[in-house]
Design a protein around this motif. Structure first.
Motif, PDB file in Angstrom:
ATOM      1  N   ALA A  26     -14.605  17.144   4.647  1.00  0.00           N
ATOM      2  CA  ALA A  26     -14.359  15.533   4.105  1.00  0.00           C
ATOM      3  C   ALA A  26     -12.994  15.350   3.779  1.00  0.00           C
ATOM      4  CB  ALA A  26     -15.568  15.480   2.996  1.00  0.00           C
ATOM      5  N   LYS A 162     -18.982   9.734  -1.539  1.00  0.00           N
ATOM      6  CA  LYS A 162     -19.611  10.130  -0.397  1.00  0.00           C
ATOM      7  C   LYS A 162     -19.949   9.348   0.578  1.00  0.00           C
ATOM      8  CE  LYS A 162     -21.616  13.851  -0.249  1.00  0.00           C
ATOM      9  NZ  LYS A 162     -20.996  15.147   0.420  1.00  0.00           N
ATOM     10  N   LEU A 163     -20.175   7.866   0.085  1.00  0.00           N
ATOM     11  CA  LEU A 163     -20.413   6.968   1.077  1.00  0.00           C
ATOM     12  C   LEU A 163     -19.412   6.724   1.911  1.00  0.00           C
ATOM     13  CD1 LEU A 163     -22.440   4.610   2.122  1.00  0.00           C
ATOM     14  CD2 LEU A 163     -21.543   3.048   0.379  1.00  0.00           C
ATOM     15  N   GLU A 165     -17.024   8.771   2.520  1.00  0.00           N
ATOM     16  CA  GLU A 165     -16.993   9.914   3.171  1.00  0.00           C
ATOM     17  C   GLU A 165     -17.530   9.709   4.536  1.00  0.00           C
ATOM     18  OE1 GLU A 165     -18.963  14.286   3.752  1.00  0.00           O
ATOM     19  OE2 GLU A 165     -18.825  13.373   1.724  1.00  0.00           O
ATOM     20  N   ARG A 166     -18.696   9.433   4.499  1.00  0.00           N
ATOM     21  CA  ARG A 166     -19.622   9.232   5.763  1.00  0.00           C
ATOM     22  C   ARG A 166     -19.179   8.374   6.797  1.00  0.00           C
ATOM     23  NH1 ARG A 166     -23.799   9.107   1.432  1.00  0.00           N
ATOM     24  NH2 ARG A 166     -24.544  11.191   1.296  1.00  0.00           N
ATOM     25  N   VAL A 169     -16.023   9.732   8.349  1.00  0.00           N
ATOM     26  CA  VAL A 169     -15.997  11.090   9.435  1.00  0.00           C
ATOM     27  C   VAL A 169     -16.507  10.406  10.846  1.00  0.00           C
ATOM     28  CG1 VAL A 169     -17.856  12.599  10.009  1.00  0.00           C
ATOM     29  CG2 VAL A 169     -16.994  12.630   7.860  1.00  0.00           C
ATOM     30  N   VAL A 170     -17.443   9.155  10.952  1.00  0.00           N
ATOM     31  CA  VAL A 170     -17.640   8.627  12.132  1.00  0.00           C
ATOM     32  C   VAL A 170     -16.583   8.006  12.684  1.00  0.00           C
ATOM     33  CG1 VAL A 170     -19.264   6.913  12.993  1.00  0.00           C
ATOM     34  CG2 VAL A 170     -20.068   8.393  11.328  1.00  0.00           C
TER      35      VAL A 170
END
Length: 502
Positions: A26, A162-163, A165-166, A169-170
């Motif tokens: 991450a 965390k939001l 991060e997602r 990542v994409v």
């Protein structure tokens, strides 16, 4: 129910970021987002070829990666002892003194704002507006799309990391896969040859008359790799996670950069420098389109846009965490140093959003060029700022460990930081003396004169503010660079909670 037996009110603020949230992958993704691989491969490589007239972009990128690998040895050693979201700010404060730490913080805020704001200009003017007109017939000004991106970044930045991060990542995985796929496709083009690889990787390129400019552009391409330490308070097992993420990300993006730059040079042959000047960021997409068809250009433009969005979010998060660190310690208004229940630095994030809105609105009203005066000037200024920041930090590492080894080896506390400092001082000199070439103006004129003076003034103003705190607010001054251990951070939180209980 008596007052003594009543349940305590739910805690709504904190002076700490949400811990144990981010792993090595991450954090590496966040770093890669700020670096923006596709933006570098499509835009920075073509700019380096056009500006310098040298084929040595790949060897320059390798040289910069090597410099950064040496720099982060001491940088990460210091991070092990000073876990602080302010990173550069905290390290310089502990190594060179609190006033210099505040000056570094102000320079860091200006630097990362330059990077974030420039991405709004590039996204709106170079990607979103042209594509909307071409595909849907929507002829809207660039700033409309910039504002739309601002809303998205504001929402993600103000919520749980965390939001973000997602999303990162994409976006980063998508753009990295595209870079690799297009690079491989270029090698499969009929007539492709690695004939020019020797020239592109020759060390002689690092001693040419424009080599200084080439190295500085290469340094800009890696701007953001130092951000791993910014997330140290939110990482899982930081003593392991942060080094893993940093070294792995530098090595990975260096390999991607060098491969993509090399195939462009080999595919273009003797005409590559002229083509880079004429085609700009479309050079990479056009070369791939020979094998993949024109759709490759459109797909490339779309993912170039998402690459800029990822960079926007990464730099927004970096600015928010610097502002949070300063607010927590009382160096900036303490409200910036509060987080929400999920550990997000929402006040700092919203403040950054408001500032970006004001800058974009100023550009829109004044009619300034979003590509030249925002994107290009902003990215170049940001690259120069990062170079100054890592140079200061590298020197600070030496002074910090000179007062005690703290269990670190000679390599970590002196040799690597010493070598890095000498190299970085030389590169900084080359950067300042080559600014005219970088900005496309005569030496000592326009932005080539204004930008370094502005950087110096911001740094000096920060030092002055640190000295003012020493006289006027000694408790705040003593807490500079101490993060959660700062007495002002603890007292500020106590006051807020007391007010809530009242």
């Amino acid at each position: 129910m008596s007052a003594l037996s009543a349940p305590a009110p739910r805690r709504s603020v904190s002076s700490t970021l949400a811990g144990d949230r981010l792993g090595a992958f991450a954090i590496g993704t966040a770093i890669a987002s700020s670096v923006a691989p596709l933006t570098v491969v499509a835009l920075v490589v073509s700019s380096a070829l056009a500006v310098t007239g040298l084929l040595g972009v790949p060897i320059a990128l390798l040289a910069v990666a090597a410099i950064l690998m040496i720099f982060v040895v001491g940088y990460l050693a210091m991070a092990r002892h000073i876990p602080n979201a302010g990173a550069f700010y905290a390290y310089v404060a502990h190594g060179l003194g609190r006033p210099f730490g505040v000056g570094t913080a102000w320079l860091a805020l200006a630097t990362y704002n330059c990077f974030q704001l420039c991405c709004y200009g590039g996204l709106g003017a170079a990607i979103a507006a042209p594509l909307a007109k071409q595909w849907f017939g929507l002829d809207l000004p660039w700033y409309v799309w910039a504002y739309a991106a601002l809303i998205l970044v504001a929402f993600l930045g103000a919520n749980d990391v965390k939001l973000s991060e997602r999303v990162l990542v994409v976006l980063v995985v998508a753009e990295t896969l595209l870079v690799l796929a297009y690079s491989v496709a270029i090698t499969l083009t009929p007539g492709f040859s690695f004939h020019f690889a020797g020239d592109a990787l020759s060390l002689h390129n690092l001693w040419g008359p424009a080599a200084g400019t080439l190295i500085v552009i290469g340094m800009t391409a890696f701007a953001g790799v130092e951000q791993s330490a910014v997330y140290i308070e939110e990482s899982k097992n930081p003593k392991r996670t942060i080094p893993t993420a940093t070294y792995a990300t530098i090595a990975t993006i260096a390999a991607v950069y060098v491969f993509a730059a090399l195939v462009q040079i080999c595919a273009g042959g003797p005409a590559i420098i002229d083509r880079a000047g004429k085609e700009g960021p479309d050079l990479f997409f056009n070369l791939a389109a020979v094998q993949l068809g024109h759709t490759a250009v459109d797909v490339g433009h779309v993912l170039l846009g998402t690459s800029l969005i990822a960079a926007l979010l990464a730099f927004h998060n970096a600015v928010a965490r610097y502002a949070f660190a300063l607010g927590r310690e009382g160096v900036l208004p303490r409200a910036l140093g509060r987080t929400t229940l999920n550990g997000a630095p929402r006040n700092a994030s919203l403040t950054q959003t408001i500032f970006a809105f004001c800058v974009l609105t100023t550009y829109a009203i004044a009619g300034w060029d979003p590509l030249v005066q925002l994107f290009y000037w902003g990215s170049t200024s940001g690259g120069l700022g990062v170079l100054f920041l890592i140079t200061l930090t590298s020197i600070a590492v030496i002074f910090y460990f000179a007062r005690g080894s703290r269990g670190e080896s000679l390599w970590h506390r002196l040799i690597a930081p010493g070598v890095a400092s000498l190299i970085l001082l030389g590169v900084s000199y080359l950067a300042v003396t080559n600014l005219g070439t970088l900005f496309g103006v005569d030496p000592g004129t326009g932005p080539a004169r204004v930008v370094p003076i502005a950087a110096l003034l911001i740094f000096v103003a920060g030092i002055a503010w640190g000295l003012i705190l020493y006289r006027a607010r000694p408790a705040v001054y003593q807490g500079i660079g101490r993060g959660t251990r700062s007495a002002t951070a603890a007292s500020g939180l106590s006051a807020v909670l007391a007010g809530g209980n009242a």
